[in-house]
Design an enzyme around this catalytic site. Structure first.
Site, mmCIF file in Angstrom:
data_model
loop_
_atom_site.group_PDB
_atom_site.id
_atom_site.type_symbol
_atom_site.label_atom_id
_atom_site.label_comp_id
_atom_site.label_asym_id
_atom_site.label_seq_id
_atom_site.Cartn_x
_atom_site.Cartn_y
_atom_site.Cartn_z
ATOM 1 N N SER A 214 0.912 -1.258 0.124
ATOM 2 C CA SER A 214 -0.039 -0.059 0.165
ATOM 3 C C SER A 214 0.832 1.314 -0.002
ATOM 4 C CB SER A 214 -0.974 -0.236 0.961
ATOM 5 O OG SER A 214 -1.949 0.895 1.192
ATOM 6 N N PRO A 215 0.464 2.615 -0.787
ATOM 7 C CA PRO A 215 1.042 3.747 -0.597
ATOM 8 C C PRO A 215 1.219 4.256 0.723
ATOM 9 C CG PRO A 215 -0.911 3.764 -1.428
ATOM 10 C CD PRO A 215 -0.779 2.324 -1.447
ATOM 11 N N GLN A 292 1.035 6.624 -6.876
ATOM 12 C CA GLN A 292 -0.256 7.222 -6.483
ATOM 13 C C GLN A 292 -0.192 8.832 -6.566
ATOM 14 O OE1 GLN A 292 -1.739 7.814 -2.329
ATOM 15 N NE2 GLN A 292 -3.220 6.285 -2.900
ATOM 16 N N TYR A 374 -8.127 14.958 0.827
ATOM 17 C CA TYR A 374 -7.109 15.831 -0.048
ATOM 18 C C TYR A 374 -7.989 16.388 -0.831
ATOM 19 C CZ TYR A 374 -3.586 13.279 2.472
ATOM 20 O OH TYR A 374 -2.561 12.748 3.618
ATOM 21 N N ARG A 422 -8.489 5.780 -5.699
ATOM 22 C CA ARG A 422 -8.525 5.574 -4.328
ATOM 23 C C ARG A 422 -9.777 6.353 -3.617
ATOM 24 N NH1 ARG A 422 -4.790 4.328 0.956
ATOM 25 N NH2 ARG A 422 -4.771 2.385 -0.187
ATOM 26 N N ARG A 516 0.989 -1.496 7.138
ATOM 27 C CA ARG A 516 2.016 -1.580 8.292
ATOM 28 C C ARG A 516 2.557 -2.885 8.248
ATOM 29 N NH1 ARG A 516 -1.962 1.747 12.193
ATOM 30 N NH2 ARG A 516 -1.959 3.825 11.333
#
Length: 579
Positions: A214-215, A292, A374, A422, A516
């Site tokens: 994952s980013p 991304q 964002y 996303r 993580r």
């Protein structure tokens, strides 16, 4: 079906067990009509009420459905009540046995955790049955597997314990369909392939398995340039077995950065630096590289995470724009102004330029960041979009600008390469985006040409109240994939192979993004494959000696666990000391 039709169908289905006997309805008194109810979900804040009787305080203790309900589709109502009674009895025999108030406090503390787990599973099961039409397009084999694992408490490996031959047949079925979808020949292996390690094709991109890194923001770039840190960070994870590594949100302009440490794709030196990293990954692994791209909007101009996450810079701030004027942290954050038509045209051009640069850098996959508050996300959520022009109001209007940006980048991105989007599928705030809204958002992006929806949630408002847990965001992915008919990436608390195998095998997502656990272990995919006993997986040539050692150690652990079944912890420790 009517109740009569349903009974006739079931009589035919179970004829060999009925020996000619009819089935009887358990609602015959309703004269043929079905008895439908809206299940009440009860969870009491306190399970004990104190009354005063003859001058003494006497407790009334709630157990079972009086304290908490669990939908009958998982059959745990009576079980929970009996377990409550057992726990209450054990609490009286414990250390606090002479202190009645303490006993009852411990009783609720111990039982409430397990009850919440059961209620979560029951809710998943209830929603599956209430929305069963969502899954009727699945082939019979997958429909049955989805039914068995609907609560997320029965997992892939749990099914293996219950019926090993069934699961192996199903894994074979999943493998055959996955390799066929990817246009590859099914390999001849000594055992079936775990679903998470089957291939997946999107446009011209073939992923060797279903695990994605994952980013994850690293805040370690200099003036937008990714350096040696990024080469090591991303390169190590590409060599760790995942099918694709997604670089962290990479900003389309200097004023679109979250922090001064965020990487960019808005200058030639950025493109050259990214190309160095992508070339390394392609030369040293079979992983794909994705980027991304995004714009921070009102969440920009902040400090590095370890210096004060989301706090504004102490100096050197840059102007912020968003869908509407706002502060992310009320009274703390810098105030973003409402983006003007000129701003929107400039920012769209920045996204297009970054997309061209991503192609020049050699990335295999592009992801558009429309989540987490964002800039593009701020248009979609009603919590952050209060515009009165064509970009505000209805959901379709709020999605208009993100869709315009998507169309512009799709036009310059190679047709054979995928683009994922996303989204935040749930704002976790009243009045914000809901999972039902997310379905419509996904439909709009699918119609615009998106290949995959990367389904996350939250981080739009500090007022959010998310409900965390294992795979807690997977139901959002499940709903979008199976209602919209678009491939999805599941994210959020996916931490072991069993999670990923269950998600992929049930058709709840097509890919699993693991964050993580990949920070803790770059080779998470390789380790998890070894942990579940699958050895036919590619390792870097330089690490193959470690592969054999790891597999031997894990095999020894499994043998010890089997041999030690039923032993006390002290006996197990003694055996381990014996070697």
């Amino acid at each position: 079906m009517s109740q009569e039709q349903a009974i006739a169908f079931c009589e035919k289905l179970f004829a060999r067990y009925l020996d000619g006997h009819p089935l009887m309805s358990n609602a015959a008194h309703l004269r043929g009509s079905a008895s439908w109810i809206k299940f009440p979900r009860v969870l009491c804040r306190s399970w004990v009420h104190w009354n005063t009787l003859d001058g003494r305080e006497v407790p009334v203790v709630l157990m079972g459905d009086a304290a908490h309900t669990a939908h009958f589709s998982i059959g745990s109502g009576t079980k929970l009540a009996l377990e409550d009674a057992i726990e209450l009895s054990e609490c009286f025999g414990g250390a606090a046995g002479d202190d009645l108030r303490k006993v009852l406090e411990v009783y609720q503390q111990k039982r409430s955790v397990e009850v919440l787990k059961i209620q979560s599973a029951a809710r998943n099961s209830m929603e599956w049955f209430e929305n069963v039409e969502r899954y009727t397009h699945l082939q019979t084999e997958q429909f049955a597997y989805a039914l068995l694992t609907r609560s997320q408490r029965i997992s892939h490996e749990n099914l293996r314990l219950r019926d090993k031959s069934y699961l192996e047949r199903y894994e074979q079925w999943v493998g055959e369909h996955a390799f066929g979808q990817a246009g590859l020949a099914m390999p001849a292996l000594s055992r079936t392939i775990p679903p998470m390690l089957t291939p997946f094709k999107v446009r011209g991109a073939v992923l060797k398995n279903r695990i994605v890194v994952s980013p994850m923001a690293q805040y370690s770039a200099t003036e937008g340039v990714p350096g040696d840190y990024h080469l090591v960070h991303l390169g190590a994870r590409a060599m760790g077995g995942a099918a694709m590594v997604v670089a962290e949100m990479t900003c389309v302009s200097a004023d679109g950065r979250i922090t001064p440490g965020c990487p960019g794709l808005y200058a030639p030196e950025h493109t050259a630096a990214w190309k160095r990293i992508v070339d390394y990954v392609h030369a040293n692994s079979s992983a794909l590289m994705a980027v991304q791209i995004g714009h921070a909007g009102a969440k920009g101009s902040t400090r590095l995470a370890w210096e004060g996450i989301d706090l504004p810079l102490e100096g050197g701030n840059w102007p912020l724009v968003a869908a509407s004027a706002q502060q992310y942290l009320d009274g703390v954050s810098q105030t973003a102004r409402e983006a003007t038509p000129a701003d929107l045209a400039r920012i769209q051009a920045d996204f297009v330029a970054s997309t061209v640069a991503a192609q020049q850098a050699g990335f295999d996959w592009l992801e558009l960041h429309c989540a987490h508050g964002y800039l593009l996300s701020s248009f979609i959520s009603p919590l952050t979009n209060r515009r009165t022009d064509a970009y505000g109001g209805s959901l379709a209007n709020r999605c208009r600008y993100p869709l315009e940006v998507f169309a512009a980048i799709r036009a310059v991105w190679p047709a054979e390469k995928p683009i994922s989007v996303r989204i935040s599928a749930h704002d976790w705030v009243e009045g914000g985006i809901t999972p039902a809204d997310a379905v419509e958002i996904a439909r709009l992006f699918k119609a615009a040409g998106a290949d995959v929806i990367d389904v996350s949630s939250g981080q739009v408002s500090k007022l959010e109240q998310p409900v965390f847990g294992r795979m807690f965001q997977t139901p959002f992915s499940d709903r979008i994939r199976n209602e919209v008919g678009i491939a999805t990436i599941a994210v959020g608390a996916i931490s072991e192979a069993d999670h990923a195998n269950s998600i992929i095998a049930a058709g709840r997502a097509d890919l699993c993004a693991v964050a993580r656990p990949h920070l803790a272990n770059p080779a998470w995919t390789l380790l998890e494959a070894a942990r579940i006993g699958f050895t036919d997986i590619e390792w870097p040539r330089q690490y193959r000696a470690a592969k054999l050692q790891l597999e031997r150690n894990l095999d020894r652990e499994r043998q010890m666990a089997a041999a030690n079944a039923g032993l006390t912890p002290q006996q197990v420790a003694a055996k381990l000391l014996e070697g």
